[in-house]
Design an enzyme around this catalytic site. Structure first.
Site, PDB file in Angstrom:
ATOM      1  N   HIS A   1     -11.289  -2.339   3.377  1.00 15.81           N
ATOM      2  CA  HIS A   1     -11.216  -1.974   4.799  1.00 15.81           C
ATOM      3  C   HIS A   1     -11.935  -0.664   5.110  1.00 15.81           C
ATOM      4  CE1 HIS A   1      -8.241   0.307   2.737  1.00 15.81           C
ATOM      5  NE2 HIS A   1      -8.070   1.083   3.786  1.00 15.81           N
ATOM      6  N   ASP A   2     -12.451   0.016   4.093  1.00 12.66           N
ATOM      7  CA  ASP A   2     -13.166   1.281   4.303  1.00 12.66           C
ATOM      8  C   ASP A   2     -14.677   1.117   4.149  1.00 12.66           C
ATOM      9  OD1 ASP A   2     -10.811   2.728   4.639  1.00 12.66           O
ATOM     10  OD2 ASP A   2     -10.617   3.098   2.487  1.00 12.66           O
TER      11      ASP A   2
ATOM     12  N   ASP B   1      -2.807   4.746  -2.419  1.00 10.98           N
ATOM     13  CA  ASP B   1      -3.813   5.398  -1.580  1.00 10.98           C
ATOM     14  C   ASP B   1      -4.167   6.791  -2.119  1.00 10.98           C
ATOM     15  OD1 ASP B   1      -5.079   5.052   1.221  1.00 10.98           O
ATOM     16  OD2 ASP B   1      -4.197   7.050   1.367  1.00 10.98           O
TER      17      ASP B   1
ATOM     18  N   ASP C   1       0.871  -1.168   0.000  1.00 14.22           N
ATOM     19  CA  ASP C   1       0.000   0.000   0.000  1.00 14.22           C
ATOM     20  C   ASP C   1       0.913   1.226   0.000  1.00 14.22           C
ATOM     21  OD1 ASP C   1      -2.297   1.650   0.374  1.00 14.22           O
ATOM     22  OD2 ASP C   1      -3.233   0.034   1.517  1.00 14.22           O
TER      23      ASP C   1
ATOM     24  N   GLU D   1      -6.100   4.079  -5.983  1.00  9.00           N
ATOM     25  CA  GLU D   1      -7.361   4.380  -5.304  1.00  9.00           C
ATOM     26  C   GLU D   1      -7.735   5.798  -5.721  1.00  9.00           C
ATOM     27  OE1 GLU D   1      -9.411   4.648  -0.907  1.00  9.00           O
ATOM     28  OE2 GLU D   1      -7.509   5.601  -1.320  1.00  9.00           O
TER      29      GLU D   1
HETATM   30  C1  NOJ Z   1      -7.882   5.715   1.920  1.00  7.84           C
HETATM   31  C2  NOJ Z   1      -7.657   4.522   2.769  1.00  7.84           C
HETATM   32  O1  NOJ Z   1      -8.186   3.394   2.152  1.00  7.84           O
HETATM   33  C3  NOJ Z   1      -8.252   4.818   4.114  1.00  7.84           C
HETATM   34  O2  NOJ Z   1      -8.303   3.686   4.947  1.00  7.84           O
HETATM   35  C4  NOJ Z   1      -7.458   5.918   4.741  1.00  7.84           C
HETATM   36  O3  NOJ Z   1      -8.058   6.299   5.952  1.00  7.84           O
HETATM   37  C5  NOJ Z   1      -7.347   7.124   3.833  1.00  7.84           C
HETATM   38  N1  NOJ Z   1      -7.126   6.797   2.455  1.00  7.84           N
HETATM   39  C6  NOJ Z   1      -6.229   8.007   4.268  1.00  7.84           C
HETATM   40  O4  NOJ Z   1      -5.000   7.403   3.982  1.00  7.84           O
END
Ligand code: NOJ
Length: 557
Positions: free
Chosen positions: A327-328, A199, A98, A254
């Site tokens: 995970h989000d 990210d 990541d 992402e």
């Molecule tokens: C996206 C990530 O997937 C998330 O978990 C994170 O809190 C934010 N970016 C900040 O890095």
């Protein structure tokens, strides 16, 4: 279409903190992952995306990095990392890191220097601005509540943080920042890792005048305001030239706030930037406008419209990544399926619907068991700063009552995906011998890997079959997608076509029994079932589709 291994692969995401604890401190770790690689091999996945394992004060569970070339002490050591990487490679599994470089931790040495004085050599590594009318420089909000600016007394200026106060944004317009990031990436690739999940990479290039945006329910503009900024493609092309070119990697960006037109630039098949992007439009179909805190259920027609737009929009031009979970996000079976009577059926149905589309599928840990959302009690059960901050901000502002907010958190909180992986029916689901850092979902006695691996018709074995079918049928990877019945509120039906070959995918997203009549060019006696979540499938011109049924037919020529 160009054949590529990363199009043919299935990626499995590990959230290391919650995967497997090997030393009893209640926190998952690298040795825990190494222990479980055989499990992943058995599932059949090709690539692991590891959520961040770098040194971090853990304000945002590792997405706040203080040293990019060291391992978080709770997760182990660099030797543990090397052992994990070695074993994964021996098993033929690739490892994707990541890459969190929109921001660092405020405890990163660069930021520690940067905040010291306005003429510090590291000052321009970050984004500093003076006050505007005695207040924040603009109206941007942090993703995690409150303004995106923090006042710093030492120099009487504000720094930008699109995420938490402890995650200051890097200034990508500074060539030194790009040098640092690119050399760090080269260091990891030289070590042998196989690629990067990047990210919020769509946010790295900010417009120089940082214009105000439209305020949301808490009064601030979205953290997504800088998405797809003026130099983002230029910086990613520079990254391609200086890091990725000549290496056989997989890259996925992402890209919050990405549009279809922008995605075509990020993930174009000429491979000048990234291999693919995560877009989030299908994660917004159950939002309440721009506000995610709601327990509104999606309308399947919206979901079909969005996914079809991406399937057709990127066809022949760029490559999709396919996901229901990460995970989000909350657990998909609780969100888009049925986590009661039809939990297993709907978990398999969702898997079928996604894995049969064009793109690289991502499986989030526990999704292959049909893990569900969590019956969190009060706010003290939550660990995620996004959930906790939103709860306090929106209840204090009177936007939602405490009960409402808890209901929304139980439905949408990121913590739903972050409870420990359910390995078996022993204490703490076999995750740790200590006290887990976040509660275990009490349903681990019924839902766990050990039970599912021993049972032929489990969700685990269904995923295993879907993954295997992908290896055996090029049409699943390369076939083109076409939607049927766009206006049907319950059935998601589409075809895949590769030259003479054709697949028909039928998924019932609800608990009703439905009649379905085959398209003209399909004959009941000239088709066979490739996979389905009910034991027996009766074909006919008109078929009965059972609750949460998923079935895939192949047309015989
Ligand atoms: C996206 C990530 O997937 C998330 O978990 C994170 O809190 C934010 N970016 C900040 O890095």
């Amino acid at each position: 279409m160009e054949k590529r291994w990363w199009k043919e692969s299935v990626v499995y995401q590990i959230y290391p903190r919650s995967f497997k604890d090997s030393n009893g401190d209640g926190i998952g770790d690298l040795n825990g992952i190494t222990e479980k690689l055989d499990y992943l091999k058995e599932l059949g996945i090709d690539v692991i995306w590891l959520s961040p394992v770098y040194q971090s004060p853990n304000d945002d569970n590792g997405y706040d990095i203080s040293d990019y070339q060291a391992i978080m002490s709770e997760f182990g050591t660099m030797e543990d990392f090397d052992r994990m990487l070695g074993k994964a490679h021996d098993l033929g599994i690739r490892i994707v890191m990541d890459l969190v470089v929109n921001h660092t931790s405020d405890e990163h040495p660069w930021f520690v220097e940067s905040r010291k004085s306005a003429d510090n050599p590291y000052r321009d590594y970050y984004i500093w601005r003076p006050a505007r009318d005695g207040k924040e420089p603009n109206n941007w909000g942090s993703c995690f509540s409150g303004p995106a600016w923090q006042y710093d007394e030492a120099t009487n200026m504000y720094y930008l943080h699109l995420f938490s106060v402890k995650q200051p944004d890097l200034n990508w317009d500074n060539p030194k920042v790009r040098d640092e990031v690119f050399s760090m990436m080269n260091w990891w690739l030289d070590k042998g890792v196989d690629g990067f999940r990047m990210d919020v990479i769509s946010l790295i290039s900010k417009k120089p005048d940082l214009p105000d945006g439209k305020p949301g329910i808490n009064g601030y503009a979205s953290f997504n305001e800088p998405a797809n900024g003026p130099h983002v493609h230029e910086y990613l092309q520079e990254m391609r030239r200086r890091v990725l070119e000549g290496r056989d990697t997989i890259t996925v960006g992402e890209c919050s706030g990405v549009t279809l037109e922008e995605a075509k630039k990020y993930a174009r098949s000429d491979e000048k930037e990234l291999n693919m992007v995560f877009q989030f439009e299908h994660m917004d179909v159950d939002a309440d406008g721009s506000n995610k805190w709601s327990d509104k259920k999606m309308d399947l027609r919206d979901m079909k419209q969005v996914l079809t737009k991406w399937q057709k929009g990127l066809e022949e031009i760029a490559w999709n990544s396919l996901f229901w979970e990460n995970h989000d996000q909350p657990r998909s079976v609780s969100r888009f399926g049925n986590d009661g009577e039809y939990r297993e059926m709907s978990a398999k149905m969702l898997a079928t619907c996604l894995h049969m589309m064009q793109g690289t599928p991502y499986v989030y840990q526990g999704q292959e068991l049909g893990m569900t959302n969590v019956p969190f009690g009060d706010i003290s059960d939550f660990r995620d700063l996004d959930s906790i901050n939103a709860y306090h901000e929106l209840t204090t502002q009177g936007v939602f009552s405490e009960e409402e907010m808890l209901r929304f958190l139980r439905y949408k909180s990121r913590d739903n995906a972050r409870t420990p992986f359910q390995w078996n029916d022993q204490e703490n689901a076999g995750f740790t011998s200590g006290t887990p850092w976040i509660m275990v979902n009490p349903n681990y006695r019924e839902i766990n890997a050990q039970e599912q691996m021993a049972r032929e018709d489990s969700v685990f074995h269904y995923y295993q079959k879907l993954i295997r079918l992908r290896k055996e049928n090029a049409i699943i990877v390369y076939g083109t997608y076409d939607l049927l019945l766009p206006d049907d509120p319950e059935l998601y039906v589409y075809t895949r076509t590769l030259e003479e070959e054709k697949l028909l995918v039928i998924c019932n997203f609800y608990g009703n029994t439905r009649e379905y009549t085959l398209p003209e060019d399909w004959q009941p006696d000239a088709m066979e079932c490739l996979i389905g979540n009910y034991k027996e499938v009766k074909t006919g011109r008109t078929m009965t589709i059972r609750p949460y049924e998923a079935v895939v037919f192949r047309r015989k020529n």
